[in-house]
Structures are given as structure tokens and as C-alpha cells.
Design an enzyme around this catalytic site. Structure first.
Site, short mmCIF file in Angstrom:
data_model
loop_
_atom_site.label_atom_id
_atom_site.label_comp_id
_atom_site.label_asym_id
_atom_site.label_seq_id
_atom_site.Cartn_x
_atom_site.Cartn_y
_atom_site.Cartn_z
N GLU A 117 -97.24 -23.55 -12.66
CA GLU A 117 -98.05 -24.76 -12.85
C GLU A 117 -99.54 -24.49 -12.62
O GLU A 117 -100.31 -25.41 -12.44
CB GLU A 117 -97.59 -25.89 -11.92
CG GLU A 117 -96.13 -26.31 -12.05
CD GLU A 117 -95.79 -26.99 -13.38
OE1 GLU A 117 -96.70 -27.16 -14.21
OE2 GLU A 117 -94.61 -27.32 -13.58
N HIS A 212 -89.03 -35.59 -11.95
CA HIS A 212 -89.42 -34.23 -11.56
C HIS A 212 -89.97 -34.18 -10.13
O HIS A 212 -89.44 -33.46 -9.30
CB HIS A 212 -90.44 -33.69 -12.58
CG HIS A 212 -90.86 -32.28 -12.34
ND1 HIS A 212 -91.20 -31.42 -13.35
CD2 HIS A 212 -91.03 -31.57 -11.19
CE1 HIS A 212 -91.53 -30.24 -12.85
NE2 HIS A 212 -91.44 -30.31 -11.53
O1 2HA Z 1 -90.59 -24.32 -9.93
O2 2HA Z 1 -91.98 -26.93 -9.40
O3 2HA Z 1 -92.80 -27.61 -11.80
C1 2HA Z 1 -91.91 -24.66 -9.79
C2 2HA Z 1 -92.09 -26.06 -10.21
C3 2HA Z 1 -92.37 -26.32 -11.62
ZN ZN Z 2 -91.90 -28.89 -10.17
#
Ligand code: 2HA
Ligand code: ZN
Length: 275
Positions: A117, A212
Site C-alpha cells: 500500500e 477491508h
Molecule cells: O496486507 O493490508 O491492504 C497488507 C494490506 C493490504
Molecule cells: Zn489491508
């Protein structure tokens, strides 16, 4: 003297461990970055590699981050392992003079890259540096269960989430008077989610990623971690109350206004009802 005795490194490692202990970082979930001050870079420089890595193009660009240094978690690395081997799971990156590439100056000794990220973090750092006149230095992404669960049962709007969270715990309007932004479901790790999040971060200090997790920021590790913690706790209370039975009462909008008045904070007016 070990690099783990440098204050910012010590604090960063502690934040990773605390996040793991909260249950926010299953497997390799989540990522943390901190833009370093000139003083911190000088404290850390004696530990830098003799030969920095190759420049790596990011696919995003921010001129106001040219020449900056970032402390970052590694892609695919586990928060759980950070305190055991920070040199294998964390890295320090230098940004080039165009603001579009990084190179490794410390860490990831067993190989790897900064967090997947990093484009999101980088754009958010750029937006926040601008919006806070350089004050904001930390961006934190985690996978707390309750705030993520809320994204299945509430409309995915910043107004709905901000109101629900403000009313779940009296301190919330004081901690995040600007509310929280909401990003619809998107594939993580790419430029699209990075751009959508950084657009919201122009005016929010936290953005929920549907199905998420959560992005939070702050001038330092304590503030960013504290914001993540406060939002997740409010989400837990929200879900606990709803699972326990029918709601009989809540904090009215007039109460939110009264809290703002008492604590001298400005709530985002368009998220309040006229009552
Ligand atoms: O695995 O959280 O958004 C890393 C993360 C991806
Ligand atoms: Zn993540």
C-alpha cells in the site's frame, strides 16, 4: 548503540506490536508509515546501508515529498514479527528529487519491498503534509474487525458512518470532529484506491475501506494509533448495542452540538440534522 534505541524506531516498533496485540493485523494485514524529521534522519543515518538500493519507480508522484525519508513496514511482512526482527520486517526509504521513486537505505535484510500500500500511503502523506502545513507524519492502515463489519450493514457514506460512530461513544465527536470518510469497495494496493483515499484525506483524518479496514493519520504515532483505536472501539459498541436488542435511546444531534461547544471543536456541519 542499536537502531532500536533510536526513539522514533522504538515508538514505531511498539505501535506495530500494539496493533498486533489488538488483533488488527492477522497474517501480513495492515501497514504503517512515518515521514521522518531531519533530526530523526540524522539519528538513524549511522545505521544506513553503505550502498543504498536501486531507485524504484512508484507509479504515483508527489513533488512535496521529494527528498523525504519514510519508515515503513514491509510488503508481506507480519506485524507480529516486527519486535523480533525489525531489520527484516521494516525499512527506511529515501524519495528522489522528482518525488516519484524510492530507494532502500535500511532494513528488509532478508529481501522484500515496502508495503504493497505504499502508493496509498505516499499520496496520503502528500495530501496531509499540504493540508496540515507539514504537521502530519503518520499514516496507519489496519484490519480491525468491528469497523469492517459495519461496512456490511450501513450505507457506505461518510455521513452515515460519522453519525453512527459519533453517537456510539461520547468522546468520539471530540476525537474526530471532522468525521470519517468512506471508500467504496476497491481492489487494494493500486493507484485507484490510493487516489480515492487521498481525495478523502484532504478533509478527513480517517477513511474506512469498505469490507477491508481503516486508514488513519496523525502528527505522531500516538495520535494515529489513538484514532484507529477510538474508531474501532466505537464500532464495537455500535455492533454490541445492535446485537443486544432494540435501540431505546442514543445521543441526540443537540447533544453532539453541546459536546462540540463544551470541548471547543467544530463538527462537520453537513453531517448534523437540524434539531
Ligand atoms: O496486507 O493490508 O491492504 C497488507 C494490506 C493490504
Ligand atoms: Zn489491508
Amino acid at each position: 548503540m542499536n537502531i532500536t534505541h533510536v526513539k522514533i524506531m522504538e515508538g514505531f516498533i511498539r505501535a506495530c506490536e500494539d496493533g498486533w496485540l489488538q488483533g488488527w493485523h492477522e497474517r501480513n494485514g495492515g501497514n504503517l508509515t512515518c515521514r521522518l524529521t531531519t533530526e530523526e534522519v540524522e539519528e538513524l543515518r549511522p545505521f544506513f546501508k553503505e550502498q543504498p538500493g536501486e531507485w524504484v519507480h512508484m507509479g504515483v508522484k508527489a513533488e512535496n515529498l521529494a527528498g523525504e525519508y519514510f519508515l515503513s513496514t514491509g510488503s508481506g511482512k507480519y506485524f507480529r514479527n516486527v519486535p523480533l526482527a525489525p531489520q527484516d520486517n521494516l525499512c527506511i526509504l529515501e524519495i528522489n528529487s522528482a518525488g516519484d521513486s524510492w530507494r532502500l537505505v535500511w532494513g528488509l535484510e532478508k529481501g522484500g519491498n515496502p508495503t504493497s500500500e505504499f502508493p496509498s500511503h505516499f499520496l496520503n502523506h502528500s495530501v496531509k503534509k499540504e493540508a496540515t502545513k507539514g504537521e502530519n507524519r503518520v499514516i496507519y492502515h489496519a484490519h480491525p474487525a468491528h469497523i469492517t463489519a459495519m461496512t456490511y450493514i450501513l450505507p457506505l457514506t461518510s455521513r452515515d458512518f460519522s453519525r453512527a460512530l459519533w453517537k456510539s461513544e461520547t468522546e468520539c465527536p471530540v476525537v474526530f470532529p471532522g468525521g470519517v470518510g468512506v471508500v467504496e469497495w476497491m481492489v487494494p494496493g493500486g493507484a485507484q484506491i490510493a487516489l480515492a483515499t487521498s481525495e478523502l484525506m484532504k478533509t478527513f483524518d480517517a477513511a474506512v475501506w469498505a469490507h477491508h479496514g481503516l486508514f488513519a493519520c496523525g502528527p505522531d504515532l500516538d495520535t494515529a494509533f489513538g484514532l484507529m483505536h477510538t474508531i474501532e472501539k466505537a464500532a464495537e459498541i455500535y455492533l454490541l448495542a445492535r446485537s443486544a436488542g432494540q435501540e431505546l435511546q442514543t445521543i441526540p444531534d443537540s447533544g453532539l452540538r453541546a459536546i462540540a461547544e463544551a470541548y471547543g471543536v467544530k463538527l462537520r456541519e453537513e453531517f448534523l440534522d437540524n434539531q
